[in-house]
Design a protein around this motif. Structure first.
Motif, mmCIF file in Angstrom:
data_model
loop_
_atom_site.group_PDB
_atom_site.id
_atom_site.type_symbol
_atom_site.label_atom_id
_atom_site.label_comp_id
_atom_site.label_asym_id
_atom_site.label_seq_id
_atom_site.Cartn_x
_atom_site.Cartn_y
_atom_site.Cartn_z
ATOM 1 N N UNK A 1 0.894 -1.193 0.118
ATOM 2 C CA UNK A 1 0.040 -0.028 -0.026
ATOM 3 C C UNK A 1 1.051 1.180 -0.065
ATOM 4 N N UNK A 2 1.240 1.801 -1.178
ATOM 5 C CA UNK A 2 2.263 2.591 -1.269
ATOM 6 C C UNK A 2 1.610 4.132 -1.648
ATOM 7 N N UNK A 3 0.416 4.167 -1.556
ATOM 8 C CA UNK A 3 -0.345 5.674 -1.558
ATOM 9 C C UNK A 3 -1.217 5.805 -0.571
ATOM 10 N N UNK A 4 -1.491 7.011 -0.468
ATOM 11 C CA UNK A 4 -2.390 7.649 0.749
ATOM 12 C C UNK A 4 -3.447 8.385 0.148
ATOM 13 N N UNK A 5 -4.573 8.274 0.876
ATOM 14 C CA UNK A 5 -5.743 9.205 0.234
ATOM 15 C C UNK A 5 -6.362 9.737 1.474
ATOM 16 N N UNK A 6 -6.351 11.148 1.386
ATOM 17 C CA UNK A 6 -6.915 11.891 2.371
ATOM 18 C C UNK A 6 -8.167 12.699 2.014
ATOM 19 N N UNK A 7 -9.328 12.259 2.955
ATOM 20 C CA UNK A 7 -10.703 12.782 2.889
ATOM 21 C C UNK A 7 -11.002 14.022 3.558
ATOM 22 N N UNK A 8 -11.245 15.007 3.128
ATOM 23 C CA UNK A 8 -11.515 16.216 3.837
ATOM 24 C C UNK A 8 -13.105 16.409 3.877
ATOM 25 N N UNK A 9 -13.813 16.321 5.065
ATOM 26 C CA UNK A 9 -15.069 16.297 5.239
ATOM 27 C C UNK A 9 -15.835 17.621 4.706
#
Length: 165
Positions: A140-148
Protein backbone atom coordinates in the motif's frame (compact mmCIF):
# COMPACT_ATOMS: atom_id res chain seq x y z
CA UNK A 1 -25.22 -30.24 9.15
CA UNK A 2 -25.23 -26.91 10.94
CA UNK A 3 -27.23 -24.00 9.60
CA UNK A 4 -24.62 -21.30 8.72
CA UNK A 5 -27.17 -18.54 9.30
CA UNK A 6 -27.42 -19.47 12.98
CA UNK A 7 -24.85 -18.26 15.48
CA UNK A 8 -23.91 -19.48 18.89
CA UNK A 9 -24.21 -16.03 20.44
CA UNK A 10 -26.06 -15.65 23.67
CA UNK A 11 -28.07 -12.42 23.70
CA UNK A 12 -27.21 -9.83 26.34
CA UNK A 13 -29.63 -10.04 29.22
CA UNK A 14 -31.29 -7.75 31.70
CA UNK A 15 -31.11 -8.38 35.43
CA UNK A 16 -33.89 -11.00 35.20
CA UNK A 17 -32.01 -12.95 32.48
CA UNK A 18 -34.39 -11.85 29.72
CA UNK A 19 -32.91 -10.60 26.44
CA UNK A 20 -32.89 -6.80 26.43
CA UNK A 21 -32.90 -6.42 22.64
CA UNK A 22 -36.69 -6.45 22.37
CA UNK A 23 -37.04 -2.87 23.56
CA UNK A 24 -36.73 -0.27 20.82
CA UNK A 25 -33.59 1.82 20.83
CA UNK A 26 -33.56 5.59 20.73
CA UNK A 27 -31.53 7.22 17.98
CA UNK A 28 -29.73 10.28 19.32
CA UNK A 29 -28.06 12.64 16.84
CA UNK A 30 -24.38 13.31 17.48
CA UNK A 31 -22.80 16.74 17.20
CA UNK A 32 -19.81 17.09 14.88
CA UNK A 33 -17.20 17.08 17.67
CA UNK A 34 -18.58 13.87 19.22
CA UNK A 35 -18.92 12.22 15.79
CA UNK A 36 -15.25 12.94 15.00
CA UNK A 37 -14.16 11.78 18.47
CA UNK A 38 -15.95 8.47 17.96
CA UNK A 39 -14.61 8.09 14.42
CA UNK A 40 -11.10 8.55 15.78
CA UNK A 41 -11.71 5.86 18.42
CA UNK A 42 -11.92 3.05 15.85
CA UNK A 43 -9.58 2.04 13.05
CA UNK A 44 -11.92 0.28 10.62
CA UNK A 45 -14.49 1.87 8.34
CA UNK A 46 -15.95 1.68 4.85
CA UNK A 47 -15.22 4.05 1.99
CA UNK A 48 -17.92 4.57 -0.63
CA UNK A 49 -17.00 5.87 -4.06
CA UNK A 50 -18.18 5.57 -7.66
CA UNK A 51 -16.86 2.84 -9.95
CA UNK A 52 -18.29 2.56 -13.47
CA UNK A 53 -21.11 4.91 -12.39
CA UNK A 54 -22.14 2.60 -9.53
CA UNK A 55 -21.53 2.92 -5.79
CA UNK A 56 -18.65 0.80 -4.53
CA UNK A 57 -17.88 0.05 -0.88
CA UNK A 58 -14.53 -1.09 0.49
CA UNK A 59 -13.58 -1.83 4.10
CA UNK A 60 -10.37 -0.01 5.03
CA UNK A 61 -8.44 0.98 8.10
CA UNK A 62 -7.98 4.67 8.77
CA UNK A 63 -6.44 7.30 10.96
CA UNK A 64 -7.92 10.70 11.77
CA UNK A 65 -5.50 13.60 11.25
CA UNK A 66 -6.58 17.19 11.93
CA UNK A 67 -10.22 16.30 11.24
CA UNK A 68 -9.39 14.53 7.94
CA UNK A 69 -9.59 10.79 7.35
CA UNK A 70 -6.50 9.16 5.87
CA UNK A 71 -6.44 5.69 4.34
CA UNK A 72 -3.72 3.73 2.57
CA UNK A 73 -4.23 2.27 -0.88
CA UNK A 74 -2.24 0.67 -3.70
CA UNK A 75 -1.35 1.94 -7.16
CA UNK A 76 -3.82 -0.28 -9.03
CA UNK A 77 -6.81 0.57 -6.83
CA UNK A 78 -9.78 2.29 -8.49
CA UNK A 79 -9.82 4.92 -5.75
CA UNK A 80 -6.13 5.70 -6.36
CA UNK A 81 -6.84 6.11 -10.07
CA UNK A 82 -9.86 8.40 -9.50
CA UNK A 83 -8.12 10.59 -6.93
CA UNK A 84 -5.02 10.85 -9.11
CA UNK A 85 -7.01 12.20 -12.06
CA UNK A 86 -9.18 14.76 -10.31
CA UNK A 87 -8.29 18.37 -9.83
CA UNK A 88 -9.54 20.97 -7.45
CA UNK A 89 -11.26 19.70 -4.33
CA UNK A 90 -11.00 16.01 -5.24
CA UNK A 91 -13.50 13.24 -5.85
CA UNK A 92 -16.69 13.00 -3.75
CA UNK A 93 -16.73 10.02 -1.38
CA UNK A 94 -18.50 8.89 1.76
CA UNK A 95 -16.85 7.25 4.73
CA UNK A 96 -18.72 5.30 7.39
CA UNK A 97 -17.56 3.78 10.64
CA UNK A 98 -19.53 2.38 13.54
CA UNK A 99 -19.39 0.42 16.74
CA UNK A 100 -22.74 -1.28 17.35
CA UNK A 101 -22.95 -4.25 19.67
CA UNK A 102 -24.70 -7.13 17.85
CA UNK A 103 -26.19 -8.45 21.08
CA UNK A 104 -27.47 -5.31 22.80
CA UNK A 105 -28.00 -3.20 19.66
CA UNK A 106 -26.33 -0.27 21.42
CA UNK A 107 -23.59 1.84 19.85
CA UNK A 108 -23.01 4.52 17.27
CA UNK A 109 -22.53 5.19 13.57
CA UNK A 110 -20.81 8.12 11.82
CA UNK A 111 -20.94 9.05 8.12
CA UNK A 112 -18.60 11.59 6.57
CA UNK A 113 -19.21 12.93 3.08
CA UNK A 114 -16.36 14.84 1.57
CA UNK A 115 -13.62 15.13 -0.99
CA UNK A 116 -10.82 12.58 -1.42
CA UNK A 117 -7.44 13.56 -2.79
CA UNK A 118 -4.34 11.49 -3.41
CA UNK A 119 -1.52 12.52 -1.09
CA UNK A 120 1.43 13.60 -3.23
CA UNK A 121 3.69 15.42 -0.75
CA UNK A 122 6.54 12.98 0.08
CA UNK A 123 6.88 14.14 3.71
CA UNK A 124 3.14 13.88 4.33
CA UNK A 125 3.05 10.44 2.68
CA UNK A 126 5.97 9.25 4.82
CA UNK A 127 4.17 10.47 7.95
CA UNK A 128 0.96 8.64 7.00
CA UNK A 129 2.91 5.47 6.22
CA UNK A 130 4.37 5.52 9.72
CA UNK A 131 0.97 6.16 11.37
CA UNK A 132 -1.18 3.77 9.37
CA UNK A 133 -0.20 0.15 8.84
CA UNK A 134 -2.18 -1.78 6.20
CA UNK A 135 -4.06 -4.85 7.40
CA UNK A 136 -3.39 -6.80 4.22
CA UNK A 137 -0.08 -8.08 2.88
CA UNK A 138 -0.46 -6.12 -0.36
CA UNK A 139 1.89 -3.16 -0.85
CA UNK A 140 0.00 0.00 0.00
CA UNK A 141 2.30 2.71 -1.30
CA UNK A 142 -0.29 5.49 -1.67
CA UNK A 143 -2.48 7.44 0.74
CA UNK A 144 -5.81 9.18 0.23
CA UNK A 145 -6.91 12.07 2.43
CA UNK A 146 -10.64 12.73 2.84
CA UNK A 147 -11.62 16.28 3.80
CA UNK A 148 -15.10 16.27 5.36
CA UNK A 149 -17.81 18.53 3.98
CA UNK A 150 -20.67 16.93 5.94
CA UNK A 151 -20.41 14.92 9.16
CA UNK A 152 -23.45 13.13 10.58
CA UNK A 153 -23.86 10.48 13.21
CA UNK A 154 -26.15 8.92 15.74
CA UNK A 155 -25.96 6.91 18.93
CA UNK A 156 -28.34 4.04 19.63
CA UNK A 157 -29.33 4.41 23.28
CA UNK A 158 -31.36 2.07 25.48
CA UNK A 159 -33.65 4.78 26.82
CA UNK A 160 -34.78 8.04 25.30
CA UNK A 161 -34.72 11.38 27.03
CA UNK A 162 -37.42 11.91 29.63
CA UNK A 163 -40.73 13.17 28.23
CA UNK A 164 -41.24 16.92 28.22
CA UNK A 165 -43.49 18.31 30.93
Amino acid sequence: MTDPTKTNRTPATTGDDQPNTSEPRTSVELDVAEALRLLGSVSLGRIVFTRHALPTVRPVNHVLIDGDIVIRTHGDATLTHYTRHTGGEGVVVAYEADDIDPDTHLGWSVVVTGFARLVTDPRELACFRSLLRPWVSQTMDHAVRISPALITGFRLAAHGPPPSA
